[in-house]
Design a protein around this motif. Sequence first.
Motif, PDB file in Angstrom:
ATOM      1  N   GLU A   1      22.842  21.584 -38.439  1.00 42.18           N
ATOM      2  CA  GLU A   1      23.993  21.554 -37.531  1.00 42.18           C
ATOM      3  C   GLU A   1      24.108  22.811 -36.691  1.00 42.18           C
ATOM      4  OE1 GLU A   1      27.264  20.952 -40.097  1.00 42.18           O
ATOM      5  OE2 GLU A   1      26.783  18.844 -40.541  1.00 42.18           O
TER       6      GLU A   1
ATOM      7  N   GLU B   1      27.304  34.292 -26.610  1.00 41.54           N
ATOM      8  CA  GLU B   1      27.019  34.822 -27.939  1.00 41.54           C
ATOM      9  C   GLU B   1      25.700  35.577 -27.944  1.00 41.54           C
ATOM     10  OE1 GLU B   1      27.665  31.685 -27.354  1.00 41.54           O
ATOM     11  OE2 GLU B   1      29.475  31.105 -28.458  1.00 41.54           O
TER      12      GLU B   1
ATOM     13  N   SER C   1      26.741  28.600 -36.251  1.00 45.59           N
ATOM     14  CA  SER C   1      27.279  27.423 -36.926  1.00 45.59           C
ATOM     15  C   SER C   1      28.784  27.363 -36.728  1.00 45.59           C
ATOM     16  CB  SER C   1      26.949  27.480 -38.426  1.00 45.59           C
ATOM     17  OG  SER C   1      27.574  26.426 -39.123  1.00 45.59           O
ATOM     18  N   ARG C   2      29.295  26.146 -36.593  1.00 41.95           N
ATOM     19  CA  ARG C   2      30.741  25.940 -36.486  1.00 41.95           C
ATOM     20  C   ARG C   2      31.402  25.859 -37.858  1.00 41.95           C
ATOM     21  NH1 ARG C   2      32.144  24.661 -31.314  1.00 41.95           N
ATOM     22  NH2 ARG C   2      30.438  24.033 -29.925  1.00 41.95           N
ATOM     23  N   SER C   3      30.616  25.853 -38.929  1.00 38.55           N
ATOM     24  CA  SER C   3      31.170  25.768 -40.276  1.00 38.55           C
ATOM     25  C   SER C   3      31.735  27.121 -40.703  1.00 38.55           C
ATOM     26  CB  SER C   3      30.089  25.341 -41.271  1.00 38.55           C
ATOM     27  OG  SER C   3      29.509  24.103 -40.895  1.00 38.55           O
TER      28      SER C   3
ATOM     29  N   PRO D   1      28.488  32.316 -38.437  1.00 41.91           N
ATOM     30  CA  PRO D   1      29.576  31.407 -38.056  1.00 41.91           C
ATOM     31  C   PRO D   1      30.123  31.798 -36.675  1.00 41.91           C
ATOM     32  CG  PRO D   1      30.307  32.940 -39.739  1.00 41.91           C
ATOM     33  CD  PRO D   1      28.854  33.162 -39.583  1.00 41.91           C
ATOM     34  N   GLU D   2      30.334  30.805 -35.871  1.00 37.66           N
ATOM     35  CA  GLU D   2      30.762  31.059 -34.485  1.00 37.66           C
ATOM     36  C   GLU D   2      32.058  31.854 -34.429  1.00 37.66           C
ATOM     37  OE1 GLU D   2      31.313  28.450 -30.398  1.00 37.66           O
ATOM     38  OE2 GLU D   2      31.669  27.512 -32.339  1.00 37.66           O
ATOM     39  N   ALA D   3      33.020  31.520 -35.295  1.00 35.44           N
ATOM     40  CA  ALA D   3      34.324  32.172 -35.236  1.00 35.44           C
ATOM     41  C   ALA D   3      34.256  33.637 -35.649  1.00 35.44           C
ATOM     42  CB  ALA D   3      35.319  31.423 -36.117  1.00 35.44           C
TER      43      ALA D   3
END
Length: 601
Positions: free
Chosen positions: A145, A154, A176-178, A195-197
């Motif tokens: 994913e 990014e 990853s968005r997770s 993680p993207e965030a």
Amino acid sequence: MISEVLNLTKGAAWPALAHHLWQSTACLGLAVLLTSALRRNRAYIRYWVWLAASAKFLLPFSALVYLGERLGWRLTPVSSPLIYWFLEESSAGASSMVPALPPALQGAGAPILPLVFTGIWLLGAVCVLARWRSEWRRSRMVVREAVLLRTGSEWDALQRCRCLTSMSRSVELAISRSAIEPGVFGILRPTIILPEAILRRLTVEQLEAILSHELAHIRRRDNLLAAMHLSVEAVFWFHPLLWWVRTRLLVERERACDEAVLQSGRDPQAYAEAILVVCRFCLAAPAACVAGVTNADIRHRVERIMSNTIGEGLNLARRAMLTATAAVTLLAPIVIGLLTAPHSRAQLLAADASILPAFSFATIKPSGPETRLKVDFGPGGRLVISHATLRFLMKIAYDVGDNQILGGPKWLESRRFDLEAKPVPALGGDPRNMTEDERRAMHEQVRLRLQRLLSDRFHLRVRTEAKEMPIFALVAAKSGAKLRESQSAGQPEMKSGHGQYTGMRVSLEQFARFLSEGQTGRPVVDMTDLKGVFDIHLQWSPDPGQSLSALDATNATPPPADSGGVTIFTALQQQLGLKLEGRKSPSDCLFVVSADLPSEN
């Protein structure tokens, strides 16, 4: 090692597995002592000590001893009775540590017990592997994913991180968005997934520290090493200390990466803050096969990072200690194999047999004309032999064949004696209730004492001589072997009379050993390449001039009436589809230097 565990269904691997487990556990104890002595040194040193202790479970010492034996074929044989006695005593001591099944479990229902234990082991191994596979699949989903970084905002932000310039082209970056923590996924082609965030919560300096930590995992091949330990856990899941070793590996692995980050010049405060930010963001811990950032004790890690604590390097004394420990652990079994390389009993020189163990009670007297040849290895190591020549006693004492005894006075094979001897304390229980390895270990101890007795009472002195001598190779006949593989479990059982042999659950190596013991006049070596255990029954007409083996004499019965004059060579081909081929092979022979008639009791 897995094959040894599976062979428990045949009852053959209990002693080997028990030896392997206590030896590996002893190595874990040694690792505890070493890591305690190295507690002020770099974390990666302690990590490798724990990893070596884990890897020991995959390397039985018996394999190293076997390697030493193979090398020993080309070296000088053991000539010191003291060395040989020490090795035999050490082996017997180890054998006594092997747990035996309770007598109540050795009855009619015993064959099912190994199957039950093997089933429990398989169930546990499958459960461990299933959990590992679940974690691996979860990691694979995260990787699939994730989006590889090639362009975008990014990527532009990451390009400002100086540590990326030294990153190998084989390492990829992904977003990853997770809600996972940053980590390294994969073994052959590692991928750092962020993680993207989290990228919006970290400063450039903090992000550099996190990436430096992950790159340290990659350089150290931590995912591969973690997978190795997980494979040890899967096989030896029942060993509780291995699960504790896993936590020690995790702690030292993260400390080693922390020290690598601090050594690279990163700001300790920025690094500690980055770890705390990741901890607040991530809720779930990573899989066991994934090298992350927040594993191990966070509080102690942050304290060590803030104090900029980096372990000391190894000084000369500690390097010598680790080198000596590794050398002894690996080389000692090989040296034992070298010293006990083939025909070690025949290589023993009895010139100084006074240092060998002795029987506490022994009598030797001339045999009467009506006495029959008989040998009895009794409970506790008691030995009774009747109507035997000194040559026959030497065959038992040194475990050699007829043609391996050279020289000596003429009465060596004409005068006959009755012998009775007993060791105190007893060397063991009833041989009929022992495993094959336990029985063999007790017989070795009896043989050493018999060597001492022959030296004391017959004044026997021998030396070894290397000689090219004829042997028989046991091979399959042209028509193929006619062997019936054993369908029952349990220990090997062998009975023999004068002209007949019955073996249950015996290997062809054991059968060849029987043929060597006075049946053919030459050593017999199994060269059939047939594995497994068989039920063997053989009948033949023995040569009247051929001496009986120890096994024959133990269970001597009249020859079978229907043997029809068939020699053992013909019987092997007709009844078992095997044949003996004459060959030559270098071997060690015993040359009798001197011998006297025995003194009075």
